[in-house]
Design a protein around this motif. Structure first.
Motif, PDB file in Angstrom:
ATOM      1  N   LEU A 297       0.850  -1.186   0.000  1.00 40.69           N
ATOM      2  CA  LEU A 297       0.000   0.000   0.000  1.00 40.69           C
ATOM      3  C   LEU A 297       0.882   1.230   0.000  1.00 40.69           C
ATOM      4  CD1 LEU A 297      -1.771  -2.348   1.414  1.00 40.69           C
ATOM      5  CD2 LEU A 297      -3.177  -0.463   2.225  1.00 40.69           C
ATOM      6  N   ARG A 298       0.626   2.117  -0.946  1.00 39.74           N
ATOM      7  CA  ARG A 298       1.432   3.334  -1.071  1.00 39.74           C
ATOM      8  C   ARG A 298       0.493   4.532  -1.209  1.00 39.74           C
ATOM      9  NH1 ARG A 298       4.007   2.215  -5.539  1.00 39.74           N
ATOM     10  NH2 ARG A 298       5.788   1.267  -4.480  1.00 39.74           N
ATOM     11  N   ASN A 299       0.623   5.506  -0.309  1.00 38.45           N
ATOM     12  CA  ASN A 299      -0.187   6.730  -0.358  1.00 38.45           C
ATOM     13  C   ASN A 299      -1.659   6.392  -0.567  1.00 38.45           C
ATOM     14  OD1 ASN A 299       2.096   8.430  -0.094  1.00 38.45           O
ATOM     15  ND2 ASN A 299       2.528   8.218  -2.270  1.00 38.45           N
ATOM     16  N   ALA A 300      -2.202   5.656   0.396  1.00 39.14           N
ATOM     17  CA  ALA A 300      -3.572   5.154   0.266  1.00 39.14           C
ATOM     18  C   ALA A 300      -4.344   5.388   1.562  1.00 39.14           C
ATOM     19  CB  ALA A 300      -3.555   3.672  -0.071  1.00 39.14           C
ATOM     20  N   ARG A 301      -5.657   5.482   1.423  1.00 38.29           N
ATOM     21  CA  ARG A 301      -6.543   5.597   2.580  1.00 38.29           C
ATOM     22  C   ARG A 301      -7.618   4.516   2.477  1.00 38.29           C
ATOM     23  NH1 ARG A 301      -8.122  10.474   1.974  1.00 38.29           N
ATOM     24  NH2 ARG A 301     -10.351  10.289   1.521  1.00 38.29           N
ATOM     25  N   ILE A 302      -7.718   3.691   3.516  1.00 40.06           N
ATOM     26  CA  ILE A 302      -8.613   2.539   3.509  1.00 40.06           C
ATOM     27  C   ILE A 302      -9.655   2.723   4.601  1.00 40.06           C
ATOM     28  CG2 ILE A 302      -8.758   0.032   3.565  1.00 40.06           C
ATOM     29  CD1 ILE A 302      -6.929   1.119   1.342  1.00 40.06           C
ATOM     30  N   GLY A 303     -10.936   2.641   4.218  1.00 41.59           N
ATOM     31  CA  GLY A 303     -12.032   2.883   5.145  1.00 41.59           C
ATOM     32  C   GLY A 303     -12.279   1.748   6.114  1.00 41.59           C
ATOM     33  N   VAL A 319     -10.228   4.058  -0.572  1.00 36.56           N
ATOM     34  CA  VAL A 319     -11.196   2.962  -0.514  1.00 36.56           C
ATOM     35  C   VAL A 319     -12.140   3.227   0.645  1.00 36.56           C
ATOM     36  CG1 VAL A 319     -11.517   0.479  -0.251  1.00 36.56           C
ATOM     37  CG2 VAL A 319      -9.500   1.356  -1.463  1.00 36.56           C
ATOM     38  N   GLY A 320     -13.426   3.108   0.387  1.00 41.90           N
ATOM     39  CA  GLY A 320     -14.433   3.375   1.405  1.00 41.90           C
ATOM     40  C   GLY A 320     -14.557   2.261   2.423  1.00 41.90           C
ATOM     41  N   ALA A 321     -15.599   2.365   3.253  1.00 38.61           N
ATOM     42  CA  ALA A 321     -15.807   1.402   4.329  1.00 38.61           C
ATOM     43  C   ALA A 321     -16.437   0.119   3.790  1.00 38.61           C
ATOM     44  CB  ALA A 321     -16.702   2.005   5.402  1.00 38.61           C
ATOM     45  N   GLY A 322     -16.100  -0.994   4.440  1.00 41.32           N
ATOM     46  CA  GLY A 322     -16.746  -2.259   4.133  1.00 41.32           C
ATOM     47  C   GLY A 322     -16.461  -2.803   2.753  1.00 41.32           C
ATOM     48  N   ALA A 323     -15.391  -2.378   2.128  1.00 43.63           N
ATOM     49  CA  ALA A 323     -15.050  -2.870   0.791  1.00 43.63           C
ATOM     50  C   ALA A 323     -14.287  -4.184   0.886  1.00 43.63           C
ATOM     51  CB  ALA A 323     -14.224  -1.834   0.044  1.00 43.63           C
ATOM     52  N   LEU A 324     -14.291  -4.903  -0.221  1.00 41.37           N
ATOM     53  CA  LEU A 324     -13.508  -6.133  -0.344  1.00 41.37           C
ATOM     54  C   LEU A 324     -12.570  -5.962  -1.534  1.00 41.37           C
ATOM     55  CD1 LEU A 324     -16.265  -8.874   0.168  1.00 41.37           C
ATOM     56  CD2 LEU A 324     -14.653  -7.978   1.877  1.00 41.37           C
ATOM     57  N   ILE A 325     -11.274  -6.112  -1.288  1.00 43.88           N
ATOM     58  CA  ILE A 325     -10.276  -5.892  -2.327  1.00 43.88           C
ATOM     59  C   ILE A 325      -9.405  -7.141  -2.454  1.00 43.88           C
ATOM     60  CG2 ILE A 325      -8.407  -4.406  -3.134  1.00 43.88           C
ATOM     61  CD1 ILE A 325     -11.076  -2.945  -2.755  1.00 43.88           C
ATOM     62  N   GLY A 326      -9.283  -7.635  -3.693  1.00 40.49           N
ATOM     63  CA  GLY A 326      -8.373  -8.744  -3.959  1.00 40.49           C
ATOM     64  C   GLY A 326      -8.994 -10.103  -3.718  1.00 40.49           C
ATOM     65  N   PRO A 327      -8.143 -11.151  -3.715  1.00 35.88           N
ATOM     66  CA  PRO A 327      -6.676 -11.101  -3.782  1.00 35.88           C
ATOM     67  C   PRO A 327      -6.178 -10.730  -5.189  1.00 35.88           C
ATOM     68  CG  PRO A 327      -7.418 -13.368  -3.889  1.00 35.88           C
ATOM     69  CD  PRO A 327      -8.638 -12.529  -3.646  1.00 35.88           C
ATOM     70  N   PHE A 328      -4.925 -10.376  -5.279  1.00 36.15           N
ATOM     71  CA  PHE A 328      -4.282 -10.043  -6.546  1.00 36.15           C
ATOM     72  C   PHE A 328      -4.994  -8.913  -7.279  1.00 36.15           C
ATOM     73  CE2 PHE A 328      -3.143 -14.497  -5.749  1.00 36.15           C
ATOM     74  CZ  PHE A 328      -1.767 -14.460  -5.886  1.00 36.15           C
ATOM     75  N   ALA A 329      -5.441  -7.903  -6.532  1.00 37.95           N
ATOM     76  CA  ALA A 329      -6.064  -6.732  -7.152  1.00 37.95           C
ATOM     77  C   ALA A 329      -5.050  -5.602  -7.230  1.00 37.95           C
ATOM     78  CB  ALA A 329      -7.276  -6.285  -6.346  1.00 37.95           C
ATOM     79  N   ARG A 330      -5.282  -4.675  -8.175  1.00 39.94           N
ATOM     80  CA  ARG A 330      -4.401  -3.520  -8.306  1.00 39.94           C
ATOM     81  C   ARG A 330      -5.238  -2.257  -8.422  1.00 39.94           C
ATOM     82  NH1 ARG A 330      -0.088  -1.890 -13.131  1.00 39.94           N
ATOM     83  NH2 ARG A 330       0.970  -0.266 -11.943  1.00 39.94           N
ATOM     84  N   LEU A 331      -5.059  -1.357  -7.457  1.00 35.97           N
ATOM     85  CA  LEU A 331      -5.694  -0.040  -7.500  1.00 35.97           C
ATOM     86  C   LEU A 331      -4.602   0.985  -7.745  1.00 35.97           C
ATOM     87  CD1 LEU A 331      -8.144  -0.277  -4.443  1.00 35.97           C
ATOM     88  CD2 LEU A 331      -8.502  -1.002  -6.821  1.00 35.97           C
ATOM     89  N   ARG A 332      -4.722   1.701  -8.850  1.00 38.32           N
ATOM     90  CA  ARG A 332      -3.702   2.657  -9.266  1.00 38.32           C
ATOM     91  C   ARG A 332      -4.121   4.077  -8.891  1.00 38.32           C
ATOM     92  NH1 ARG A 332      -2.836   1.446 -15.441  1.00 38.32           N
ATOM     93  NH2 ARG A 332      -1.442   3.253 -15.217  1.00 38.32           N
ATOM     94  N   PRO A 333      -3.213   5.055  -9.055  1.00 37.21           N
ATOM     95  CA  PRO A 333      -3.537   6.428  -8.655  1.00 37.21           C
ATOM     96  C   PRO A 333      -4.831   6.935  -9.278  1.00 37.21           C
ATOM     97  CG  PRO A 333      -1.200   6.242  -9.065  1.00 37.21           C
ATOM     98  CD  PRO A 333      -1.802   4.932  -9.472  1.00 37.21           C
ATOM     99  N   GLY A 334      -5.608   7.630  -8.453  1.00 37.69           N
ATOM    100  CA  GLY A 334      -6.877   8.186  -8.910  1.00 37.69           C
ATOM    101  C   GLY A 334      -8.052   7.259  -8.719  1.00 37.69           C
TER     102      GLY A 334
END
Length: 455
Positions: A297-303, A319-334
């Motif tokens: 995680l780089r320069n990120a905010r996770i709810g 990323v907002g509250a109660g989200a599910l991310i991944g496995p092997f997901a990629r969220l890029r800038p913006g």
């Protein structure tokens, strides 16, 4: 009382075996020199002077934002010579000067603050320690009553002096006016033919200026870095500090020895972090966040309440509250994801917003897109956002269903409630509430035979 800080940063660092100046090598994601500059700021330095030499242009550019004053030591003729170069830049009106080193990055502000207070503009205060192996450090020589008499460099020490366990860290605080006079009188009649800053101790004693040495308990605070091995050793020390601080706040670390914080990590209550997670830049984790193994995680905010499954990479995203991310997901800038968004395995999101409850669960790409609430974005679907010269935006309304293996050629808008048939290539806007299909007609060729290899 004004406080000057002089930071020695002129050395070449030959043993690093690197083209990069030693003080710019990174520890916990921050250059060694910046760590020391942060310590100087932490004690309220009124003026910070950085003595540069090897790679001076590169060093000065790297930390220009610190507001420090730079002076150059060319050639490098010892620590006393370095302070001679810095002396004209020091404010000596009722001031104290603190000497720090650009390759001693883990010194704590509290430690040097105590040293400055001990100096009080009247005494010479030294920081000493008792290492497991005194090696080639300068020894603290005390008199029969325990008063500091002088410091003797290892190469100039007798066998009896080399047996002394208390050694000098190189860090001192001195009345600035006296320090200027002392360094001006230094001589280089020693084995190295250098000007030793340590010689000012004997000068202070000769003048009746009290000299005291404060022993620091944590050797890592005064450990210098000369090679890649020492850099790696202090990296682990720094990461243990981070891990202990996080656990004291209530963060659950699966293994404190397998954590890397390369910036600032802020955590809410009941955060859980699995092994080998890496946090870079500014990262904020809300209450009840779970970070899986091997995430970056780089320069990120996770709810709050969000779960980031293993092997996910999140950079410049919210990323907002109660989200599910991944496995092997990629969220890029913006990438900006609202509450309860699901991003599954091998899904990439770049410069896109996803409203509450939107889902992209498998093998998909969303770039330069605005995604509405409760959207279901199918496996293999992509936004074709780049025409070879410019980026274009895709707008997907609320409650849209995009079938598997679709291509959305931007700019394009899918109206609320639209359904896009699987395998479609959409180059025109799709109306709200309708099924839109755009694919070639299926055909079966009777009598066709598969080619065979020629023998």
């Amino acid at each position: 009382m004004a406080l000057n800080v002089v930071i020695m940063a002129a050395g070449k660092g030959t043993r690093m075996k690197s083209a990069l100046p030693k003080v710019l090598h990174r520890l916990g994601g921050t250059s060694l020199l910046q760590h020391v500059l942060n310590a100087a700021a932490g004690v309220g330095a009124d003026r910070t002077v950085v003595v540069t030499g090897h790679g001076a242009d590169e060093v000065e550019t790297a930390v220009a934002a610190s507001g420090a004053v730079f002076v150059r030591q060319m050639p490098q003729l010892g620590t006393g010579h370095a302070v001679q170069m810095a002396a004209p830049a020091l404010d000596d009106a009722q001031a104290v000067t603190l000497i720090l080193y650009g390759d001693v990055p883990l010194i704590r502000p509290d430690t040097v603050q105590a040293l400055v207070q001990a100096c009080a503009g009247e005494q010479l205060a030294l920081l000493s320690f008792q290492p497991q192996d005194p090696a080639r450090y300068g020894r603290i020589v005390r008199d029969a009553r325990g008063g500091v008499q002088r410091i003797v460099e290892y190469k100039d020490a007798t066998p009896e002096e080399r047996a002394i366990r208390e050694v000098y860290s190189g860090i001192m605080a001195a009345p600035t006016a006296l320090l200027k006079r002392w360094v001006a009188a230094l001589k280089n009649d020693n084995a190295q033919q250098e000007y030793y800053l340590t010689d000012v101790v004997a000068m202070a004693v000769a003048e009746g200026v009290p000299v005291q040495a404060q022993v620091v308990a944590d050797e890592a605070e005064v450990a210098g870095i000369n090679d890649a091995l020492q850099l790696a050793e202090l990296e682990r020390v720094l990461q243990r500090r981070h891990a202990h601080a996080l656990m004291e706040q209530g963060v659950r670390l699966a293994d404190p020895a397998r954590l890397d914080v390369r910036g600032t990590l802020r955590c809410g209550r009941d955060v859980q972090i699995d092994i080998n997670a890496v946090f870079e830049g500014e990262v904020e984790l809300g209450d009840d966040v779970q970070i899986g193994a091997n995430c970056v995680l780089r320069n990120a905010r996770i709810g709050a309440g969000t779960v980031v499954h293993p092997f996910s990479h999140i950079e410049g995203a919210v990323v907002g509250a109660g989200a599910l991310i991944g496995p092997f997901a990629r969220l890029r800038p913006g990438a900006e994801l609202a509450d309860e968004v699901h991003i599954g395995n091998f899904v990439e999101v770049k410069n896109s917003t996803m409203a509450r409850g939107a889902k992209a669960n498998h093998l998909a790409y969303l770039g330069d897109a605005t995604v509405g609430e409760r959207v279901n974005y199918g496996a293999g679907a992509i936004t074709a956002n780049y025409d070879g010269a410019n980026k274009h935006r895709t707008v997907i309304g609320n409650d849209v269903h995009v079938g598997s293996n679709c291509v959305l050629i931007a700019p394009v808008t899918l109206g609320d409630g639209a359904t896009i048939g699987g395998g479609s290539t959409i180059a025109k806007d799709a109306p709200a509430g309708q099924l839109t299909v755009a694919r070639a007609k299926q055909a079966t060729l009777a009598g066709w035979t598969r080619p065979t290899k020629k023998r």
